[in-house]
Design a protein around this motif. Structure first.
Motif, PDB file in Angstrom:
ATOM      1  N   ARG A 144      -7.448  -1.733   0.434  1.00 36.91           N
ATOM      2  CA  ARG A 144      -5.992  -1.786   0.546  1.00 36.91           C
ATOM      3  C   ARG A 144      -5.539  -3.174   1.014  1.00 36.91           C
ATOM      4  O   ARG A 144      -4.567  -3.731   0.499  1.00 36.91           O
ATOM      5  CB  ARG A 144      -5.514  -0.725   1.539  1.00 36.91           C
ATOM      6  CG  ARG A 144      -4.001  -0.645   1.663  1.00 36.91           C
ATOM      7  CD  ARG A 144      -3.576   0.321   2.745  1.00 36.91           C
ATOM      8  NE  ARG A 144      -4.069   1.662   2.489  1.00 36.91           N
ATOM      9  CZ  ARG A 144      -4.985   2.273   3.213  1.00 36.91           C
ATOM     10  NH1 ARG A 144      -5.543   1.645   4.233  1.00 36.91           N
ATOM     11  NH2 ARG A 144      -5.372   3.489   2.916  1.00 36.91           N
ATOM     12  N   THR A 145      -6.261  -3.739   1.971  1.00 34.09           N
ATOM     13  CA  THR A 145      -5.913  -5.073   2.466  1.00 34.09           C
ATOM     14  C   THR A 145      -6.042  -6.117   1.368  1.00 34.09           C
ATOM     15  O   THR A 145      -5.165  -6.970   1.182  1.00 34.09           O
ATOM     16  CB  THR A 145      -6.813  -5.438   3.659  1.00 34.09           C
ATOM     17  OG1 THR A 145      -6.660  -4.456   4.687  1.00 34.09           O
ATOM     18  CG2 THR A 145      -6.454  -6.805   4.210  1.00 34.09           C
ATOM     19  N   ASP A 146      -7.159  -6.054   0.624  1.00 34.73           N
ATOM     20  CA  ASP A 146      -7.360  -6.998  -0.478  1.00 34.73           C
ATOM     21  C   ASP A 146      -6.295  -6.822  -1.557  1.00 34.73           C
ATOM     22  O   ASP A 146      -5.803  -7.792  -2.128  1.00 34.73           O
ATOM     23  CB  ASP A 146      -8.752  -6.806  -1.095  1.00 34.73           C
ATOM     24  CG  ASP A 146      -9.860  -7.237  -0.153  1.00 34.73           C
ATOM     25  OD1 ASP A 146      -9.558  -7.971   0.809  1.00 34.73           O
ATOM     26  OD2 ASP A 146     -11.011  -6.831  -0.364  1.00 34.73           O
ATOM     27  N   PHE A 147      -5.945  -5.566  -1.826  1.00 34.59           N
ATOM     28  CA  PHE A 147      -4.962  -5.292  -2.862  1.00 34.59           C
ATOM     29  C   PHE A 147      -3.600  -5.893  -2.484  1.00 34.59           C
ATOM     30  O   PHE A 147      -2.934  -6.527  -3.306  1.00 34.59           O
ATOM     31  CB  PHE A 147      -4.836  -3.789  -3.074  1.00 34.59           C
ATOM     32  CG  PHE A 147      -3.796  -3.401  -4.082  1.00 34.59           C
ATOM     33  CD1 PHE A 147      -4.013  -3.613  -5.430  1.00 34.59           C
ATOM     34  CD2 PHE A 147      -2.600  -2.838  -3.687  1.00 34.59           C
ATOM     35  CE1 PHE A 147      -3.068  -3.260  -6.366  1.00 34.59           C
ATOM     36  CE2 PHE A 147      -1.643  -2.473  -4.612  1.00 34.59           C
ATOM     37  CZ  PHE A 147      -1.879  -2.690  -5.954  1.00 34.59           C
ATOM     38  N   ILE A 148      -3.176  -5.687  -1.242  1.00 36.47           N
ATOM     39  CA  ILE A 148      -1.892  -6.222  -0.797  1.00 36.47           C
ATOM     40  C   ILE A 148      -1.902  -7.750  -0.851  1.00 36.47           C
ATOM     41  O   ILE A 148      -0.942  -8.385  -1.295  1.00 36.47           O
ATOM     42  CB  ILE A 148      -1.567  -5.726   0.619  1.00 36.47           C
ATOM     43  CG1 ILE A 148      -1.315  -4.217   0.594  1.00 36.47           C
ATOM     44  CG2 ILE A 148      -0.355  -6.451   1.190  1.00 36.47           C
ATOM     45  CD1 ILE A 148      -1.157  -3.596   1.963  1.00 36.47           C
ATOM     46  N   ALA A 149      -3.028  -8.341  -0.408  1.00 37.94           N
ATOM     47  CA  ALA A 149      -3.117  -9.804  -0.427  1.00 37.94           C
ATOM     48  C   ALA A 149      -3.073 -10.336  -1.849  1.00 37.94           C
ATOM     49  O   ALA A 149      -2.358 -11.320  -2.144  1.00 37.94           O
ATOM     50  CB  ALA A 149      -4.410 -10.249   0.266  1.00 37.94           C
ATOM     51  N   ASN A 150      -3.800  -9.690  -2.768  1.00 34.89           N
ATOM     52  CA  ASN A 150      -3.819 -10.149  -4.162  1.00 34.89           C
ATOM     53  C   ASN A 150      -2.470  -9.951  -4.843  1.00 34.89           C
ATOM     54  O   ASN A 150      -1.989 -10.823  -5.568  1.00 34.89           O
ATOM     55  CB  ASN A 150      -4.903  -9.404  -4.945  1.00 34.89           C
ATOM     56  CG  ASN A 150      -6.294  -9.861  -4.574  1.00 34.89           C
ATOM     57  OD1 ASN A 150      -6.519 -11.025  -4.275  1.00 34.89           O
ATOM     58  ND2 ASN A 150      -7.247  -8.946  -4.582  1.00 34.89           N
ATOM     59  N   ALA A 151      -1.855  -8.776  -4.607  1.00 35.10           N
ATOM     60  CA  ALA A 151      -0.547  -8.519  -5.218  1.00 35.10           C
ATOM     61  C   ALA A 151       0.493  -9.499  -4.710  1.00 35.10           C
ATOM     62  O   ALA A 151       1.318 -10.009  -5.490  1.00 35.10           O
ATOM     63  CB  ALA A 151      -0.117  -7.079  -4.927  1.00 35.10           C
TER      64      ALA A 151
END
Length: 430
Positions: free
Chosen positions: A206-213
Motif C-alpha cells: 500500500r505504501t509503495d502504491f501510494i508513492a508510485n501513484a
C-alpha cells in the motif's frame, strides 16, 4: 525406582555406551588378536579373557572427541508422559489454537508443540530449551521475565531466514486463578506466534502504491502547471507557442485521465476480488470482438492480429466486461511492443491441466525482454523502459489489472519471453 529416575539413569549411561560404540573398531580388533594368541597356544584362555576385560574397562574411560561429547550433551532428555491427564488437556488446548503454539516447562524446555509450530519451527523439538534453539534476545528476555514474575510479555519477532517473516510472540504463564506463581510446582508457559507477515507485506504494498501513484500523477500535473504559467506570461500573445503548448497539455491531461481510470478500475477489481463471477461468456466471440476493436491500432502499427479459434461457441463462467479488459490489454500491449514482428498471434484451445479447461495465448514476435524482468511485469507501475512506456501512453497498471481479473476468475496467468524471441502471455481459465 520411578519412571523419571529410570530415565535419568538411562540418560546418564549414554556417555559410557557412546565410548564403547565409538571405540568398537578397536575392541573388535583386540578381540581378534586375543583369539589368535589363544589359538596358537601363546596365551592361556583365562588370561586372555581377563586381559580383554581389562582393556574394555580401560576403553570405557577413554575421553571422547569433542564433536562426540557435544552431540551427547546437546541430545534432549527423553520426554515422559505424565501419569495424569494434565498433559493431555494441555496438548488438546494447544492443538485447538490455529496459530503456532509451544508449551514450556519451568526450565524453559519445550514440553509440547502443536502441528502449526511443527510446520513453522521444525528445529524446536520437545525436550530442548527454547532459548537455546531460537537465539533471539527479545525471546530470551520474555521467557526469563515471565518465569520470574508470572506476568505475560509480548514482542514482535522479525526473522529474515529462510524467508522474511514477522510474528507477534506472546509468552504467558499457565496458572491457576488467585495462586502464587512462584510457589507453584510444575510451572508452565504458553508461547504463541501470531503471524504478521501478510499484514506487513500488504502495508508495504500500500505504501509503495501510494508513492508510485503520487509520482505518476505529479509529473504530468507539474507539466500542466508549467505550460499554464508560460501561456499566462511570456507566450500570452504567441499564437504558435500557444497551439504547441495546448497540444502538449492535452496529452498530459489524457495521461492523467488514463491513470485515474486505471486506478479506479484496479480498486473496483480488488473490492470484488473474493467474489467469483457468475455470468456466462462466449470466449471465442469475445476475442473476435476485441480484435475488431483494435484494428485501428494494428493498422497504425502495420501488423495483423491473427486469431486461431475453435469452431462454435466456447462458454466460460466470468464477467464479460472484465474479460474484455483482460484481452484488450494483452493484445494492445502486443501491438504496441511487438510491432517489429508484423503479426500478433491469438489462440484459444481446450486443455485439461490442474483444473483449467481453456487456454488463451497472446504471442508477439517483437524484441522480447530480459528474463529478469518477466516475474515483475505484473507489478503495479513496474516498467522495463519507463520512457518508452510513457511514449506509448502506458500507465504501468495494465498487467496488474490483468492479473487481478484473472485471479478473480480463479484462473492463472504466465509470461514467457527472451530477447529476440518475442513475448508470450498465457491465460488459463476454468
Amino acid at each position: 525406582m520411578d519412571d523419571s529416575q529410570s530415565a535419568q539413569t538411562l540418560h546418564g549411561a549414554q556417555p559410557l555406551l557412546s565410548r564403547l560404540v565409538h571405540y568398537a573398531g578397536l575392541l573388535i580388533g583386540l578381540a581378534g588378536l586375543f583369539v589368535a594368541l589363544v589359538a596358537f597356544g601363546n596365551l592361556r584362555p583365562d588370561l586372555a579373557i581377563l586381559a580383554y576385560g581389562f582393556v574394555v574397562g580401560f576403553v570405557a574411560f577413554l575421553p571422547l572427541p569433542v564433536r562426540e561429547v557435544m552431540r551427547i550433551v546437546e541430545a534432549p532428555a527423553p520426554v515422559l508422559e505424565a501419569p495424569d491427564n494434565t498433559d493431555t488437556v494441555m496438548a488438546a488446548f494447544a492443538e485447538a489454537l490455529g496459530e503456532a503454539c509451544l508449551v514450556l516447562d519451568q526450565r524453559g524446555a519445550v514440553a509440547y508443540r502443536n502441528r502449526a509450530a511443527l510446520r513453522q519451527y521444525p528445529n524446536v523439538q520437545p525436550g530442548k530449551v527454547l532459548t537455546l534453539v531460537m537465539r533471539n534476545p527479545d525471546l530470551v528476555s520474555a521467557v526469563d521475565a515471565t518465569l520470574r514474575t508470572g506476568m505475560p510479555h509480548s514482542f514482535e519477532l522479525h526473522e529474515t531466514l529462510p524467508s522474511e517473516t514477522w510474528d507477534r510472540v506472546t509468552v504467558a504463564p499457565i496458572r491457576q486463578p488467585d495462586s502464587d506463581w512462584l510457589s507453584e510446582g510444575g510451572r508452565h508457559l504458553l508461547v504463541t506466534f501470531q503471524s504478521l507477515t501478510e499484514l506487513k507485506r500488504v502495508d508495504a504494498m500500500r505504501t509503495d502504491f501510494i508513492a508510485n501513484a503520487s509520482h505518476e500523477l505529479r509529473t504530468p500535473l507539474a507539466s500542466l502547471l508549467g505550460f499554464i504559467d508560460t501561456l499566462l506570461g511570456p507566450a500570452a500573445r504567441d499564437a504558435v507557442a500557444r497551439e504547441k503548448f495546448l497540444g502538449i497539455m492535452r496529452g498530459q491531461a489524457d495521461r492523467m485521465s488514463r491513470l485515474i481510470d486505471d486506478l479506479l478500475s484496479l480498486s473496483r477489481i480488488e473490492m470484488y476480488q473474493h467474489v467469483r463471477p457468475t455470468g456466462s461468456v462466449d470466449l471465442a466471440a469475445l476475442l473476435r470482438e476485441v480484435r475488431e476493436g483494435l484494428q485501428t491500432q494494428a493498422k497504425a502499427a502495420e501488423l495483423d492480429v491473427v486469431l486461431s479459434l475453435p469452431e462454435g461457441a466456447v462458454m466460460v463462467t466470468g464477467d464479460r466486461n472484465q474479460l474484455y479488459e483482460v484481452f484488450e490489454n494483452l493484445i494492445d500491449n502486443a501491438i504496441k511492443y511487438g510491432a517489429d514482428g508484423k503479426t500478433v498471434d491469438v489462440s484459444l484451445v481446450h486443455i485439461e491441466r490442474g483444473g483449467f479447461k481453456h487456454l488463451v495465448s497472446v504471442i508477439d514476435h517483437g524484441p522480447g525482454v530480459e528474463p529478469e524482468h518477466v516475474p515483475r511485469m505484473t507489478e503495479r507501475f513496474y516498467r522495463i523502459d519507463a520512457e518508452t512506456s510513457r511514449k506509448k501512453k502506458g500507465t504501468g497498471l495494465g498487467l496488474a489489472i490483468v492479473k487481478h481479473i484473472v485471479q478473480r476468475h480463479r484462473g492463472n496467468i504466465s509470461i514467457k519471453s527472451r530477447p529476440g524471441e518475442g513475448l508470450r502471455v498465457d491465460v488459463m481459465l476454468p
